[in-house]
Write an enzyme that holds these catalytic residues in place. Structure first.
Site, PDB file in Angstrom:
ATOM      1  CG  MET A  11     -10.247   6.827  52.237  1.00 13.92           C
ATOM      2  SD  MET A  11      -9.336   7.820  51.044  1.00 13.92           S
ATOM      3  CE  MET A  11      -9.190   6.719  49.658  1.00 13.92           C
ATOM      4  CG  ASP A  34      -2.235 -11.024  57.087  1.00 10.54           C
ATOM      5  OD1 ASP A  34      -2.690 -11.216  55.935  1.00 10.54           O
ATOM      6  OD2 ASP A  34      -1.113 -10.550  57.300  1.00 10.54           O
ATOM      7  CB  ALA A  58      -6.942  -4.379  48.591  1.00 11.62           C
ATOM      8  CE1 TYR A  59       1.468  -2.566  49.269  1.00 17.19           C
ATOM      9  CE2 TYR A  59       1.956  -4.180  47.555  1.00 17.19           C
ATOM     10  CZ  TYR A  59       2.328  -3.096  48.320  1.00 17.19           C
ATOM     11  OH  TYR A  59       3.559  -2.531  48.135  1.00 17.19           O
ATOM     12  CB  THR A  60      -4.745   0.224  48.044  1.00 18.57           C
ATOM     13  OG1 THR A  60      -4.149   0.896  49.165  1.00 18.57           O
ATOM     14  CG2 THR A  60      -5.930  -0.599  48.509  1.00 18.57           C
ATOM     15  CE1 TYR A 123      -5.151  -2.256  44.061  1.00 12.04           C
ATOM     16  CE2 TYR A 123      -5.822  -1.084  42.074  1.00 12.04           C
ATOM     17  CZ  TYR A 123      -6.069  -1.479  43.377  1.00 12.04           C
ATOM     18  OH  TYR A 123      -7.244  -1.091  43.979  1.00 12.04           O
ATOM     19  CE  LYS A 127      -9.076  -4.907  44.425  1.00 15.55           C
ATOM     20  NZ  LYS A 127      -9.379  -4.966  45.889  1.00 15.55           N
TER      21      LYS A 127
HETATM   22  N1  LIG Z   1      -8.221   4.029  46.747  1.00 16.95           N
HETATM   23  C1  LIG Z   1      -8.749   3.997  45.525  1.00 16.95           C
HETATM   24  O1  LIG Z   1      -8.692   4.977  44.763  1.00 16.95           O
HETATM   25  C2  LIG Z   1      -9.445   2.742  45.045  1.00 16.95           C
HETATM   26  C3  LIG Z   1      -9.970   2.727  43.744  1.00 16.95           C
HETATM   27  C4  LIG Z   1     -10.646   1.581  43.300  1.00 16.95           C
HETATM   28  C5  LIG Z   1     -10.782   0.484  44.150  1.00 16.95           C
HETATM   29  N2  LIG Z   1     -10.247   0.527  45.393  1.00 16.95           N
HETATM   30  C6  LIG Z   1     -10.412  -0.654  46.272  1.00 16.95           C
HETATM   31  O2  LIG Z   1     -11.174  -0.235  47.388  1.00 16.95           O
HETATM   32  C7  LIG Z   1     -10.796  -0.958  48.547  1.00 16.95           C
HETATM   33  C8  LIG Z   1     -10.501   0.022  49.681  1.00 16.95           C
HETATM   34  O3  LIG Z   1      -9.449   0.887  49.291  1.00 16.95           O
HETATM   35  P1  LIG Z   1      -8.865   1.962  50.317  1.00 16.95           P
HETATM   36  O4  LIG Z   1      -8.302   3.059  49.505  1.00 16.95           O
HETATM   37  O5  LIG Z   1      -9.854   2.234  51.392  1.00 16.95           O
HETATM   38  O6  LIG Z   1      -7.658   1.122  50.936  1.00 16.95           O
HETATM   39  P2  LIG Z   1      -6.613   1.537  52.064  1.00 16.95           P
HETATM   40  O7  LIG Z   1      -6.987   2.851  52.674  1.00 16.95           O
HETATM   41  O8  LIG Z   1      -5.248   1.355  51.498  1.00 16.95           O
HETATM   42  O9  LIG Z   1      -6.862   0.425  53.180  1.00 16.95           O
HETATM   43  C9  LIG Z   1      -6.489  -0.894  52.939  1.00 16.95           C
HETATM   44  C10 LIG Z   1      -7.106  -1.760  54.024  1.00 16.95           C
HETATM   45  O10 LIG Z   1      -6.728  -3.111  53.759  1.00 16.95           O
HETATM   46  C11 LIG Z   1      -6.213  -3.662  54.959  1.00 16.95           C
HETATM   47  N3  LIG Z   1      -5.222  -4.680  54.618  1.00 16.95           N
HETATM   48  C12 LIG Z   1      -4.108  -4.554  53.863  1.00 16.95           C
HETATM   49  N4  LIG Z   1      -3.451  -5.717  53.806  1.00 16.95           N
HETATM   50  C13 LIG Z   1      -4.179  -6.612  54.550  1.00 16.95           C
HETATM   51  C14 LIG Z   1      -4.016  -7.975  54.894  1.00 16.95           C
HETATM   52  N5  LIG Z   1      -2.968  -8.699  54.454  1.00 16.95           N
HETATM   53  N6  LIG Z   1      -4.946  -8.558  55.672  1.00 16.95           N
HETATM   54  C15 LIG Z   1      -6.012  -7.857  56.126  1.00 16.95           C
HETATM   55  N7  LIG Z   1      -6.226  -6.561  55.849  1.00 16.95           N
HETATM   56  C16 LIG Z   1      -5.299  -5.942  55.066  1.00 16.95           C
HETATM   57  C17 LIG Z   1      -5.594  -2.502  55.708  1.00 16.95           C
HETATM   58  O11 LIG Z   1      -5.497  -2.862  57.075  1.00 16.95           O
HETATM   59  P3  LIG Z   1      -4.412  -2.164  58.075  1.00 16.95           P
HETATM   60  O12 LIG Z   1      -4.431  -0.694  57.776  1.00 16.95           O
HETATM   61  O13 LIG Z   1      -4.968  -2.481  59.434  1.00 16.95           O
HETATM   62  O14 LIG Z   1      -3.088  -2.795  57.790  1.00 16.95           O
HETATM   63  C18 LIG Z   1      -6.643  -1.421  55.436  1.00 16.95           C
HETATM   64  O15 LIG Z   1      -7.725  -1.563  56.322  1.00 16.95           O
HETATM   65  C19 LIG Z   1      -9.614  -1.830  48.132  1.00 16.95           C
HETATM   66  O16 LIG Z   1     -10.083  -3.129  47.896  1.00 16.95           O
HETATM   67  C20 LIG Z   1      -9.124  -1.206  46.826  1.00 16.95           C
HETATM   68  O17 LIG Z   1      -8.548  -2.169  45.981  1.00 16.95           O
HETATM   69  C21 LIG Z   1      -9.578   1.623  45.877  1.00 16.95           C
END
Ligand SMILES: NC(=O)c1ccc[n+]([C@@H]2O[C@H](COP(=O)([O-])OP(=O)(O)OC[C@H]3O[C@@H](n4cnc5c(N)ncnc54)[C@H](OP(=O)(O)O)[C@@H]3O)[C@@H](O)[C@H]2O)c1
Length: 280
Positions: A11, A34, A58-60, A123, A127
């Site tokens: 996202m 990866d 990340a694994y979110t 989680y 982090k």
């Molecule tokens: N969502 C929230 O509310 C939130 C809040 C605070 C912080 N964050 C942080 O913000 C960042 C982005 O979050 P998001 O919500 O955009 O995440 P997301 O939509 O779940 O996307 C996760 C991304 O990580 C990639 N990924 C997962 N496992 C991987 C691996 N082993 N190797 C390489 N790439 C991998 C996925 O790739 P594929 O799809 O190609 O597998 C995808 O591009 C994360 O670091 C998260 O911890 C998120």
């Protein structure tokens, strides 16, 4: 500026790829590299030779991490450390996206970057440990903590609320968790500004203002002109595998120190709804 984004298919990653028009940006998902595999990471970094690496991958899935802490730590901690080591070897700067979940939620005033990490779920632990490892490997890295992301191309709270409102006459939403909703487009702009500002250390970056999930839901419905009844409830009525911090508001001081102010979260919702409407 040459930027390599890990997590470009997520996202936030999609927003980064859309906003980084003035830069030379390469975006990768897990299929291209990866982060658990150091050789793959080294290969793509050597090929791209970036000035900055943005590590958004990340694994979110917060409950998924609780049920599978090994996967959480392998991807979120060891994967992040792999990227930091390669960044150090390649002399690339690293901006790591972290989370409000590194805190326990017991504060009653906004968390400063100097407050101790005390995660209450797997989680958050994965982090928090990544932050510590990255800071040791690359002391000049920039760690951007954010929270409650929403935007196109992901699992978005506004979408969930609108879907529920279409299906139910009344919603029950928790009113005992407070945080800062953050629009991915605004955060992407902020991340790019931080790279240009040569930022280092921990930065808290969220849209301005805070709310509970209940208050967030009420504002979503108000802006969409819906009069679905919303009742405030408590987290103990929705038992989930992972505990959530009760209060995870991040103080903006570290961001304003770079001359950056993000707008109030309420203003970003209207932009999000306009994009959503245009996409049909
Ligand atoms: N969502 C929230 O509310 C939130 C809040 C605070 C912080 N964050 C942080 O913000 C960042 C982005 O979050 P998001 O919500 O955009 O995440 P997301 O939509 O779940 O996307 C996760 C991304 O990580 C990639 N990924 C997962 N496992 C991987 C691996 N082993 N190797 C390489 N790439 C991998 C996925 O790739 P594929 O799809 O190609 O597998 C995808 O591009 C994360 O670091 C998260 O911890 C998120």
């Amino acid at each position: 500026m040459k930027i390599l984004v890990f997590g470009a298919t997520g996202m936030l990653g999609k927003a980064l790829m859309g906003r980084a028009k003035d830069d030379d940006v390469v975006g990768l998902g897990s299929a291209q590299a990866d982060i658990r595999n150091p050789e793959q990471v080294a290969e793509v970094v050597s090929e791209a030779a970036p000035d900055w690496i943005v590590l958004s991958a990340a694994y979110t899935d917060v409950d998924g991490c609780e049920l599978n802490p090994t996967l959480a730590s392998t991807v979120n901690t060891h994967g992040a450390a792999n990227v930091a080591k390669v960044a150090a070897q390649a002399h690339s700067r690293l901006l790591f996206i972290s989370t409000d979940y590194v805190f326990d939620g017991n504060n009653t005033t906004p968390y400063e970057t100097t407050d101790p990490r005390a995660p209450i779920n797997e989680y958050g632990k994965s982090k928090a440990e990544a932050e510590e490892r990255i800071s040791r490997i690359l002391p000049d890295s920039c760690i951007v903590r954010t929270s409650w992301l929403f935007g196109p191309g992901g699992k978005s709270f506004p979408d969930t609320i609108l879907k529920l409102a279409g299906a139910r006459p009344q919603l029950e939403i928790v009113n005992d968790q407070r945080g800062c909703p953050t629009y991915t487009g605004d955060l992407a702009d902020t991340i790019l500004r931080l790279t240009r500002a040569d930022a280092r250390g921990i930065v808290h970056a969220t849209n301005r203002g805070d709310c509970t999930w209940y208050e967030f839901a009420c504002e979503i419905l108000r802006q969409q002109g819906l009069n679905t009844v919303v009742r405030a409830t408590t987290s103990d009525k929705f038992v989930r595998p992972a505990a959530r911090p009760k209060y995870s508001v991040l103080a903006p001081r570290s961001l304003t120190a770079h001359g950056i102010q993000m707008r109030p979260w309420q203003e970003t919702l209207s932009e999000y709804f306009a994009l959503r409407a245009a996409a049909g």
